[in-house]
Design a protein around this motif. Structure first.
Motif, PDB file in Angstrom:
ATOM      1  N   ILE A 235       0.685  -1.082  -0.050  1.00 46.61           N
ATOM      2  CA  ILE A 235       0.053  -0.020   0.071  1.00 46.61           C
ATOM      3  C   ILE A 235       1.016   1.312  -0.001  1.00 46.61           C
ATOM      4  N   TRP A 236       2.119   1.348   0.704  1.00 36.33           N
ATOM      5  CA  TRP A 236       2.707   2.233   0.643  1.00 36.33           C
ATOM      6  C   TRP A 236       3.519   2.812  -0.337  1.00 36.33           C
ATOM      7  N   SER A 237       3.728   1.562  -1.300  1.00 31.78           N
ATOM      8  CA  SER A 237       4.553   1.886  -2.733  1.00 31.78           C
ATOM      9  C   SER A 237       3.462   2.091  -3.469  1.00 31.78           C
ATOM     10  N   TRP A 238       2.435   2.051  -3.507  1.00 28.01           N
ATOM     11  CA  TRP A 238       1.238   2.178  -4.197  1.00 28.01           C
ATOM     12  C   TRP A 238       0.987   3.701  -4.074  1.00 28.01           C
ATOM     13  N   PHE A 239       0.896   4.059  -2.894  1.00 26.77           N
ATOM     14  CA  PHE A 239       0.487   5.511  -2.829  1.00 26.77           C
ATOM     15  C   PHE A 239       1.590   6.389  -2.358  1.00 26.77           C
ATOM     16  N   ALA A 240       3.031   5.995  -2.474  1.00 20.81           N
ATOM     17  CA  ALA A 240       3.993   6.734  -2.118  1.00 20.81           C
ATOM     18  C   ALA A 240       3.940   7.986  -3.115  1.00 20.81           C
ATOM     19  N   ASN A 241       3.616   7.878  -4.361  1.00 20.99           N
ATOM     20  CA  ASN A 241       3.299   8.989  -5.295  1.00 20.99           C
ATOM     21  C   ASN A 241       1.639   9.084  -5.406  1.00 20.99           C
ATOM     22  N   GLY A 242       0.863   8.818  -4.486  1.00 22.93           N
ATOM     23  CA  GLY A 242      -0.675   9.028  -4.695  1.00 22.93           C
ATOM     24  C   GLY A 242      -0.926  10.417  -5.302  1.00 22.93           C
ATOM     25  N   ALA A 243      -0.198  11.315  -4.589  1.00 20.26           N
ATOM     26  CA  ALA A 243      -0.699  12.967  -5.032  1.00 20.26           C
ATOM     27  C   ALA A 243      -0.411  12.865  -6.529  1.00 20.26           C
ATOM     28  N   MET A 244       0.353  12.284  -6.995  1.00 21.22           N
ATOM     29  CA  MET A 244       0.937  12.423  -8.421  1.00 21.22           C
ATOM     30  C   MET A 244      -0.150  11.864  -9.312  1.00 21.22           C
ATOM     31  N   HIS A 245      -0.479  10.454  -8.996  1.00 24.69           N
ATOM     32  CA  HIS A 245      -1.357   9.602  -9.969  1.00 24.69           C
ATOM     33  C   HIS A 245      -2.799   9.693  -9.400  1.00 24.69           C
ATOM     34  N   ILE A 246      -3.258   9.207  -8.325  1.00 29.32           N
ATOM     35  CA  ILE A 246      -4.645   9.308  -8.146  1.00 29.32           C
ATOM     36  C   ILE A 246      -5.209  10.591  -7.729  1.00 29.32           C
ATOM     37  N   GLY A 247      -4.066  11.521  -7.238  1.00 29.35           N
ATOM     38  CA  GLY A 247      -4.270  12.924  -6.808  1.00 29.35           C
ATOM     39  C   GLY A 247      -4.333  13.761  -8.078  1.00 29.35           C
ATOM     40  N   MET A 248      -3.897  13.086  -9.119  1.00 30.69           N
ATOM     41  CA  MET A 248      -3.872  13.884 -10.470  1.00 30.69           C
ATOM     42  C   MET A 248      -2.839  15.026 -10.801  1.00 30.69           C
ATOM     43  N   SER A 249      -1.921  15.231  -9.837  1.00 32.64           N
ATOM     44  CA  SER A 249      -0.818  16.164 -10.054  1.00 32.64           C
ATOM     45  C   SER A 249      -0.211  16.011 -11.272  1.00 32.64           C
ATOM     46  N   ASP A 250       0.112  14.915 -11.621  1.00 32.85           N
ATOM     47  CA  ASP A 250       0.666  14.558 -12.969  1.00 32.85           C
ATOM     48  C   ASP A 250      -0.150  14.887 -14.240  1.00 32.85           C
ATOM     49  N   LEU A 251      -1.284  15.545 -14.128  1.00 36.56           N
ATOM     50  CA  LEU A 251      -1.984  16.068 -15.139  1.00 36.56           C
ATOM     51  C   LEU A 251      -1.277  17.246 -15.735  1.00 36.56           C
ATOM     52  N   SER A 252      -0.320  17.743 -15.184  1.00 37.05           N
ATOM     53  CA  SER A 252       0.620  18.769 -15.404  1.00 37.05           C
ATOM     54  C   SER A 252       1.630  18.503 -16.322  1.00 37.05           C
ATOM     55  N   VAL A 253       1.919  17.198 -16.196  1.00 39.96           N
ATOM     56  CA  VAL A 253       2.956  16.690 -17.005  1.00 39.96           C
ATOM     57  C   VAL A 253       2.454  15.820 -18.336  1.00 39.96           C
ATOM     58  N   PHE A 254       1.470  14.975 -18.038  1.00 39.78           N
ATOM     59  CA  PHE A 254       1.122  14.262 -19.300  1.00 39.78           C
ATOM     60  C   PHE A 254       0.136  15.081 -20.102  1.00 39.78           C
ATOM     61  N   ARG A 255      -0.242  16.323 -19.833  1.00 37.96           N
ATOM     62  CA  ARG A 255      -0.893  17.134 -20.746  1.00 37.96           C
ATOM     63  C   ARG A 255      -0.108  17.374 -21.819  1.00 37.96           C
ATOM     64  N   PHE A 256       1.173  17.065 -22.043  1.00 44.33           N
ATOM     65  CA  PHE A 256       2.194  17.141 -23.158  1.00 44.33           C
ATOM     66  C   PHE A 256       2.192  15.973 -24.008  1.00 44.33           C
ATOM     67  N   ALA A 257       1.565  14.895 -23.392  1.00 36.79           N
ATOM     68  CA  ALA A 257       1.834  13.653 -24.138  1.00 36.79           C
ATOM     69  C   ALA A 257       0.709  13.525 -25.361  1.00 36.79           C
ATOM     70  N   LYS A 258       1.407  12.756 -26.462  1.00 33.73           N
ATOM     71  CA  LYS A 258       0.744  12.466 -27.555  1.00 33.73           C
ATOM     72  C   LYS A 258      -0.500  11.755 -27.374  1.00 33.73           C
ATOM     73  N   GLU A 259      -0.305  10.652 -26.620  1.00 32.63           N
ATOM     74  CA  GLU A 259      -1.204   9.417 -26.352  1.00 32.63           C
ATOM     75  C   GLU A 259      -1.235   9.255 -24.859  1.00 32.63           C
ATOM     76  N   ALA A 260      -2.609   8.600 -24.278  1.00 35.16           N
ATOM     77  CA  ALA A 260      -2.571   8.393 -22.846  1.00 35.16           C
ATOM     78  C   ALA A 260      -1.508   7.008 -22.702  1.00 35.16           C
ATOM     79  N   LYS A 261      -1.088   6.227 -23.840  1.00 41.72           N
ATOM     80  CA  LYS A 261      -0.252   5.095 -23.390  1.00 41.72           C
ATOM     81  C   LYS A 261       1.228   5.759 -23.014  1.00 41.72           C
TER      82      LYS A 261
END
Length: 468
Positions: A235-261
């Motif tokens: 659980i800790w390793s899943w949510f160590a970056n919880g703010a970035m993935h389920i917390g959506m912080s990395d929308l700021s990063v992946f908005r530059f991606a061509k595809e969701a892949k």
């Protein structure tokens, strides 16, 4: 110059070059190589030099660590790929602007402030990590596991210099951050591999069973540390970056991606960094625990210090010092960049560069205090627990707004500055599960997912009520 190029340049000029309040235009989208380098660099980095040893202080067993990390990191990759990246390429907005559309300006200001400050504290812990390496030639006393305050003027000067350099790099924008990561990450990965091999040799490991027995069935945690089981690791390793993935912080990063892949590129960070590097760093600490200095601490009932610089230097010499310094940079750089975006949403009249320098200054001040690095397991759990539920607002609105019959981007559409549905959903979910954690001594990472789910469901319920 084509009309598309002219429009793209105009958008970039309006957005200050980083598209903080605009969708990223097609001409600025980036391929998967940009992300694989950034994630490998960010996650095979400074935090790994701290987290690997801290697992040992938590008394994990071999099975709990090796198998638990395999599962937990896989769940993290799935979260990035099917939640964060999926939403990012649909809207191409920063987290902060997306939340503003849903929550309203006043409410999102509080979130942005908390988010930016927590990012700064995380970046500060990485400045601490780099400082343990830079301080070796100056014979600087290393911070102990229970240290809170700076331990001398040498420490203060080194932290300030490192913080200034990192802040300047981050202030130059997204492209500079990714270029720095792409240049540094291969060096850091090579260093982790070398450290692991040397440490195995120093520990006299000749077989897989010898390797397994480094952790064996686990031990009692060191003084002041929490005992970790298999589910703690997962659980800790899943949510160590919880703010970035389920917390959506990395929308700021992946908005530059061509595809969701492109979300799959996070596996480079998880399995090179959060698997190989954590284990390699743990091996370095296992070597140190056999030293007379560490045994003296243990005999006195104290936890031996976790100082990445000296541990890496003991394994691979000057290359270890360089690797630890770069490792701190590659985590702190994108973290300060994210913090700058959060502050820019609060202070839109300031340029991205100026608010990023502000974020870097706060991070540098935090780096002066070793407690943020030495208590990293607990801090990261708290950080994810506070911020991740706001990501549920975006996720549940994105996937369920039609089924729930609610209006998307409600604050923007109705021109309100404070969306009560968001506030009550977060406040209730936070209060309920933080109380459970404190009252029943439940590790915060265990209640992050329930809090996230409850926040999302309550948001839909309250939105249905208040939007009538």
């Amino acid at each position: 110059m084509s009309q598309v190029s002219i429009e793209s340049d105009q958008i970039e000029e309006i957005a200050g070059g980083e598209f903080e309040r605009e969708a990223v235009p097609k001409s600025k989208l980036k391929g998967w190589k940009n992300f694989i380098g950034m994630y490998a660099g960010e996650h095979a980095a400074g935090t790994e030099f701290m987290i690997g040893p801290l697992f040992l202080t938590a008394g994990v067993s071999a099975f709990d660590l090796i198998i638990g990390l395999l599962l937990g990191n896989f769940l993290a990759v799935l979260s990035w790929r099917f939640l964060t990246a999926e939403i990012a390429v649909k809207n191409r907005l920063t987290l902060y602007f997306q939340l503003e559309k849903i929550c309203g300006k006043k409410l999102v200001t509080g979130y942005n402030l908390a988010n930016g400050i927590l990012f700064c504290f995380l970046a500060g812990s990485m400045i601490t990590v780099s400082a343990t390496a830079v301080g070796i030639p100056f014979d600087m006393p290393m911070p102990k596991l229970d240290d809170t305050l700076p331990n001398g003027m040498t420490w203060v000067i080194i932290v300030i210099v490192i913080g200034a350099v990192i802040s300047i790099i981050a202030a130059r924008g997204y492209d500079t951050v990714t270029k720095a990561a792409n240049w540094m990450s291969p060096i850091i990965v090579l260093a982790f591999i070398a450290c692991g091999i040397v440490a195995l040799n120093q520990l006299g490991v000749d077989s897989f069973s010898d390797f397994w027995n480094i952790w064996g069935e686990g031990t009692e945690p060191f003084p002041g540390q929490t005992k970790f089981t298999f589910w703690h690791v997962v659980i800790w390793s899943w949510f160590a970056n919880g703010a970035m993935h389920i917390g959506m912080s990395d929308l700021s990063v992946f908005r530059f991606a061509k595809e969701a892949k492109a979300g799959w590129t996070t596996a480079a960070g998880m399995y090179v960094g959060h698997y190989m590097a954590w284990i390699a760093a743990a091996l370095l600490y296992a070597v140190y625990l056999k030293s007379p200095e560490a045994l003296a601490f243990l005999n006195n009932g104290q936890a031996p210090p976790v100082a990445p610089g000296p541990m890496a230097y003991n394994a691979i010499g000057v290359f270890g010092i360089i690797a630890v310094v770069l490792a701190g940079w590659t985590t702190a750089n994108p973290t300060i960049y994210r913090a700058g975006l959060a502050f820019q949403a609060i202070l839109p009249k300031l340029s991205t560069a100026k608010v990023t320098i502000l974020a870097g200054a706060i991070a540098t001040i935090a780096g002066l205090f070793p407690a943020f690095a030495m208590k990293l397991l607990g801090f990261v759990a708290l950080y994810g627990f506070i911020l991740a539920p706001f990501g549920a607002i975006i996720v549940f609105e994105h996937f369920f707004h039609k089924k729930a019959g609610i209006l998307k981007n409600y604050a923007e559409t109705t021109n309100i500055s404070f969306n009560k549905s968001v506030f009550f959903a977060w406040a209730i979910s936070f209060s309920v599960f933080y109380f459970i954690s404190i009252q029943f001594d439940v590790f915060l990472s265990f209640v992050t997912l329930p809090s996230w789910l409850l926040c999302g469901v309550l948001f839909l319920i309250f939105s249905k009520k208040y939007q009538k």
